[in-house]
Scaffold this motif. Structure first.
Motif, PDB file in Angstrom:
ATOM      1  N   SER A 129       0.566  -1.048  -0.191  1.00 26.68           N
ATOM      2  CA  SER A 129      -0.594   0.265   0.141  1.00 26.68           C
ATOM      3  C   SER A 129       1.069   1.467  -0.027  1.00 26.68           C
ATOM      4  O   SER A 129       1.649   1.344   0.551  1.00 26.68           O
ATOM      5  CB  SER A 129      -0.851  -0.104   1.285  1.00 26.68           C
ATOM      6  N   ALA A 130       0.315   2.385  -0.999  1.00 30.03           N
ATOM      7  CA  ALA A 130       0.707   3.417  -0.426  1.00 30.03           C
ATOM      8  C   ALA A 130       0.405   4.300   0.948  1.00 30.03           C
ATOM      9  O   ALA A 130       1.708   5.128   1.107  1.00 30.03           O
ATOM     10  CB  ALA A 130       0.511   4.341  -1.371  1.00 30.03           C
ATOM     11  N   HIS A 131       0.036   3.951   1.221  1.00 33.98           N
ATOM     12  CA  HIS A 131      -0.629   4.033   2.584  1.00 33.98           C
ATOM     13  C   HIS A 131       0.113   3.840   3.757  1.00 33.98           C
ATOM     14  O   HIS A 131       0.353   2.180   4.045  1.00 33.98           O
ATOM     15  CB  HIS A 131      -2.160   4.438   2.888  1.00 33.98           C
ATOM     16  N   GLU A 132       0.354   4.400   4.912  1.00 31.51           N
ATOM     17  CA  GLU A 132       1.048   3.748   6.229  1.00 31.51           C
ATOM     18  C   GLU A 132       0.136   2.742   6.743  1.00 31.51           C
ATOM     19  O   GLU A 132       0.679   2.066   7.398  1.00 31.51           O
ATOM     20  CB  GLU A 132       1.563   4.339   7.355  1.00 31.51           C
ATOM     21  N   SER A 133      -0.966   2.905   6.948  1.00 31.63           N
ATOM     22  CA  SER A 133      -2.133   2.440   7.429  1.00 31.63           C
ATOM     23  C   SER A 133      -3.806   3.034   7.704  1.00 31.63           C
ATOM     24  O   SER A 133      -3.647   4.415   6.827  1.00 31.63           O
ATOM     25  CB  SER A 133      -2.167   2.439   9.488  1.00 31.63           C
ATOM     26  N   ARG A 152       0.374  -5.403 -12.560  1.00 31.81           N
ATOM     27  CA  ARG A 152      -0.423  -4.300 -11.400  1.00 31.81           C
ATOM     28  C   ARG A 152      -0.677  -2.729 -12.670  1.00 31.81           C
ATOM     29  O   ARG A 152      -2.068  -1.993 -12.308  1.00 31.81           O
ATOM     30  CB  ARG A 152       0.297  -3.565 -10.531  1.00 31.81           C
ATOM     31  N   ARG A 153       0.574  -2.941 -13.439  1.00 27.02           N
ATOM     32  CA  ARG A 153       0.249  -1.192 -14.335  1.00 27.02           C
ATOM     33  C   ARG A 153      -1.048  -1.722 -14.878  1.00 27.02           C
ATOM     34  O   ARG A 153      -1.838  -0.911 -15.692  1.00 27.02           O
ATOM     35  CB  ARG A 153       0.977  -0.585 -14.876  1.00 27.02           C
ATOM     36  N   GLU A 154      -1.230  -2.676 -15.400  1.00 26.91           N
ATOM     37  CA  GLU A 154      -2.132  -3.362 -16.719  1.00 26.91           C
ATOM     38  C   GLU A 154      -3.498  -3.101 -16.165  1.00 26.91           C
ATOM     39  O   GLU A 154      -4.103  -2.858 -16.890  1.00 26.91           O
ATOM     40  CB  GLU A 154      -1.882  -4.228 -17.349  1.00 26.91           C
ATOM     41  N   TYR A 155      -3.342  -4.188 -15.289  1.00 28.02           N
ATOM     42  CA  TYR A 155      -4.779  -4.767 -14.538  1.00 28.02           C
ATOM     43  C   TYR A 155      -5.684  -4.034 -13.533  1.00 28.02           C
ATOM     44  O   TYR A 155      -6.795  -3.955 -13.354  1.00 28.02           O
ATOM     45  CB  TYR A 155      -4.665  -6.453 -14.480  1.00 28.02           C
ATOM     46  N   HIS A 156      -4.343  -3.058 -13.180  1.00 25.16           N
ATOM     47  CA  HIS A 156      -5.182  -2.381 -12.194  1.00 25.16           C
ATOM     48  C   HIS A 156      -4.813  -0.443 -11.612  1.00 25.16           C
ATOM     49  O   HIS A 156      -4.864   0.110 -11.419  1.00 25.16           O
ATOM     50  CB  HIS A 156      -4.071  -2.908 -10.586  1.00 25.16           C
ATOM     51  N   GLY A 157      -4.373  -0.415 -13.391  1.00 24.03           N
ATOM     52  CA  GLY A 157      -4.519   1.290 -13.758  1.00 24.03           C
ATOM     53  C   GLY A 157      -3.300   1.691 -12.726  1.00 24.03           C
ATOM     54  O   GLY A 157      -2.944   2.985 -12.872  1.00 24.03           O
ATOM     55  N   ALA A 177       3.166   7.566 -10.310  1.00 24.24           N
ATOM     56  CA  ALA A 177       2.946   8.044  -9.295  1.00 24.24           C
ATOM     57  C   ALA A 177       2.456   7.498  -8.311  1.00 24.24           C
ATOM     58  O   ALA A 177       2.615   7.290  -7.020  1.00 24.24           O
ATOM     59  CB  ALA A 177       1.876   9.537  -9.854  1.00 24.24           C
ATOM     60  N   ALA A 178       1.993   5.982  -9.012  1.00 24.45           N
ATOM     61  CA  ALA A 178       1.121   5.402  -8.056  1.00 24.45           C
ATOM     62  C   ALA A 178       1.971   5.001  -7.562  1.00 24.45           C
ATOM     63  O   ALA A 178       2.527   3.954  -5.889  1.00 24.45           O
ATOM     64  CB  ALA A 178       0.438   4.598  -8.314  1.00 24.45           C
ATOM     65  N   VAL A 179       3.070   4.020  -7.697  1.00 21.84           N
ATOM     66  CA  VAL A 179       3.764   3.322  -8.029  1.00 21.84           C
ATOM     67  C   VAL A 179       5.153   4.741  -7.241  1.00 21.84           C
ATOM     68  O   VAL A 179       5.858   3.380  -6.204  1.00 21.84           O
ATOM     69  CB  VAL A 179       5.218   2.896  -9.205  1.00 21.84           C
ATOM     70  N   ALA A 180       5.523   4.934  -7.560  1.00 22.87           N
ATOM     71  CA  ALA A 180       6.304   6.328  -6.644  1.00 22.87           C
ATOM     72  C   ALA A 180       6.077   6.093  -4.868  1.00 22.87           C
ATOM     73  O   ALA A 180       7.037   6.270  -4.085  1.00 22.87           O
ATOM     74  CB  ALA A 180       6.868   7.182  -6.912  1.00 22.87           C
ATOM     75  N   ALA A 205      11.497   7.242 -19.156  1.00 17.49           N
ATOM     76  CA  ALA A 205      10.562   8.286 -18.701  1.00 17.49           C
ATOM     77  C   ALA A 205       9.365   8.108 -17.589  1.00 17.49           C
ATOM     78  O   ALA A 205       8.772   8.763 -16.801  1.00 17.49           O
ATOM     79  CB  ALA A 205       9.168   8.299 -19.672  1.00 17.49           C
ATOM     80  N   GLN A 206       9.050   6.204 -18.235  1.00 17.21           N
ATOM     81  CA  GLN A 206       8.497   5.675 -16.466  1.00 17.21           C
ATOM     82  C   GLN A 206       9.204   5.496 -15.064  1.00 17.21           C
ATOM     83  O   GLN A 206       8.881   5.465 -14.540  1.00 17.21           O
ATOM     84  CB  GLN A 206       8.695   4.317 -17.263  1.00 17.21           C
ATOM     85  N   LEU A 207      10.631   4.826 -15.391  1.00 16.03           N
ATOM     86  CA  LEU A 207      11.934   5.513 -14.055  1.00 16.03           C
ATOM     87  C   LEU A 207      11.927   6.870 -13.598  1.00 16.03           C
ATOM     88  O   LEU A 207      11.706   6.746 -12.345  1.00 16.03           O
ATOM     89  CB  LEU A 207      13.233   4.645 -15.352  1.00 16.03           C
ATOM     90  N   ASP A 208      11.952   7.493 -14.547  1.00 12.03           N
ATOM     91  CA  ASP A 208      11.417   8.863 -14.130  1.00 12.03           C
ATOM     92  C   ASP A 208      10.465   9.634 -12.905  1.00 12.03           C
ATOM     93  O   ASP A 208      10.796   9.774 -11.899  1.00 12.03           O
ATOM     94  CB  ASP A 208      11.859  10.189 -14.893  1.00 12.03           C
ATOM     95  N   GLY A 209       9.453   9.038 -13.885  1.00  9.81           N
ATOM     96  CA  GLY A 209       7.902   9.162 -12.620  1.00  9.81           C
ATOM     97  C   GLY A 209       7.738   8.089 -11.692  1.00  9.81           C
ATOM     98  O   GLY A 209       7.454   8.569 -10.571  1.00  9.81           O
ATOM     99  N   SER A 210       8.607   7.110 -11.668  1.00  8.31           N
ATOM    100  CA  SER A 210       7.737   6.009 -10.355  1.00  8.31           C
ATOM    101  C   SER A 210       9.003   6.277 -10.092  1.00  8.31           C
ATOM    102  O   SER A 210       9.164   5.841  -8.096  1.00  8.31           O
ATOM    103  CB  SER A 210       8.781   4.855 -11.211  1.00  8.31           C
ATOM    104  N   LEU A 211      10.323   7.188 -10.500  1.00 11.20           N
ATOM    105  CA  LEU A 211      11.200   7.224  -8.422  1.00 11.20           C
ATOM    106  C   LEU A 211      11.128   8.485  -8.052  1.00 11.20           C
ATOM    107  O   LEU A 211      12.135   9.495  -7.823  1.00 11.20           O
ATOM    108  CB  LEU A 211      12.578   7.263  -9.444  1.00 11.20           C
ATOM    109  N   ALA A 212      10.399   9.991  -8.493  1.00  4.41           N
ATOM    110  CA  ALA A 212      10.070  10.881  -7.687  1.00  4.41           C
ATOM    111  C   ALA A 212       9.573  10.102  -6.335  1.00  4.41           C
ATOM    112  O   ALA A 212       8.958  10.097  -5.766  1.00  4.41           O
ATOM    113  CB  ALA A 212       8.196  11.169  -8.071  1.00  4.41           C
ATOM    114  N   GLY A 213      10.595  11.155  -5.447  1.00  3.42           N
ATOM    115  CA  GLY A 213      11.352  11.177  -4.328  1.00  3.42           C
ATOM    116  C   GLY A 213      11.060  10.010  -3.307  1.00  3.42           C
ATOM    117  O   GLY A 213      11.628   9.821  -1.750  1.00  3.42           O
TER     118      GLY A 213
END
Length: 244
Positions: free
Chosen positions: A64-68, A95-100, A104-107, A142-150
């Protein structure tokens, strides 16, 4: 740099089957130069913790992207860490294809993983149409750059050409090196000398008969293995191939 074999079971194996797999591996594995890590369904992780041979790591397939909080069905990084996980896969092509999932979500997931002390395995790669247009390098970077933000440098990158996943088609060793070298350059731009310690994996129909040539490339540091991870003899074959 030590190669990493990240064994991605996907949605396979019950806890009972995971126990049998781990015990079979424990009885036959002769440690080699590569690190092994089993990326398994969350429900099997406690079983793996109790049965994997010493030195074999394990991790989750998503986080999850959320702590709890009120996020029914999700699994937090702290939960994975508490059961003994070392790694977690984020941004797998499925995950990218079937769950959209977006970059930004990956990062966000990768950042949350790092906050709990997990090493995210961030997946990037192109589909067949992108490759046929000759845009595979630009697309992947480009995908790498967005997925490593922060995201900090304590990360693993897995390059997975989507057209080579589960299809029996495999990018050549030269194809893998082309993208791995481009990824390495982008990582150096982002992280400086810390990029020297970041492992770049290749994922896509990796098997015992092709893993050695792929991992022999200067910028490839292991593999994200799908189908061949499900049978212990195949895992042993890949492990042995990297000893030669």
């Amino acid at each position: 740099m030590q190669n990493l074999l990240a064994l991605n079971w996907k949605m396979n194996k019950t806890p009972t089957e995971a126990r049998a797999w781990a015990q079979e591996l424990a009885g036959k594995l002769v440690p080699g130069p590569a690190e092994l890590a089993v990326m398994a369904p969350a429900i099997t992780l406690s079983t793996l913790a109790a049965n994997l041979p010493a030195g074999v790591a394990f991790g989750g397939q998503d986080v999850s992207a959320h702590e709890s909080g009120a996020y029914t069905g999700e699994i937090s990084a702290a939960m994975l860490k508490d059961v003994g996980a070392t790694y977690v896969v984020v941004g797998h092509s499925e995950r990218r294809e079937y769950h959209g999932e977006t970059d930004a979500a990956v990062a966000a997931k990768a950042r949350q993983a790092q906050l709990s002390g997990l090493v995210p395995i961030v997946c990037v790669g192109e589909g067949l149409a992108v490759r046929e247009r000759g845009e595979h390098v630009a697309h992947t970077l480009a995908q790498l750059d967005g997925s490593l933000a922060g995201v900090g440098p304590d990360v693993v990158i897995a390059y997975e050409p989507v057209w080579a996943i589960g299809t029996g088609k495999t990018a050549t060793a030269d194809d893998a090196e082309e993208l791995a070298a481009a990824i390495r350059e982008a990582l150096t731009t982002r992280y400086g000398s810390d990029a020297d310690d970041i492992r770049v994996l290749y994922g896509g129909s990796v098997k015992p008969d092709n893993i050695a040539s792929i991992c022999a490339q200067p910028n490839v540091n292991g593999a994200l293995v799908g189908g061949a991870s499900l049978k212990v003899p195949d895992v042993l074959g890949m492990n042995d191939a990297l000893k030669e």
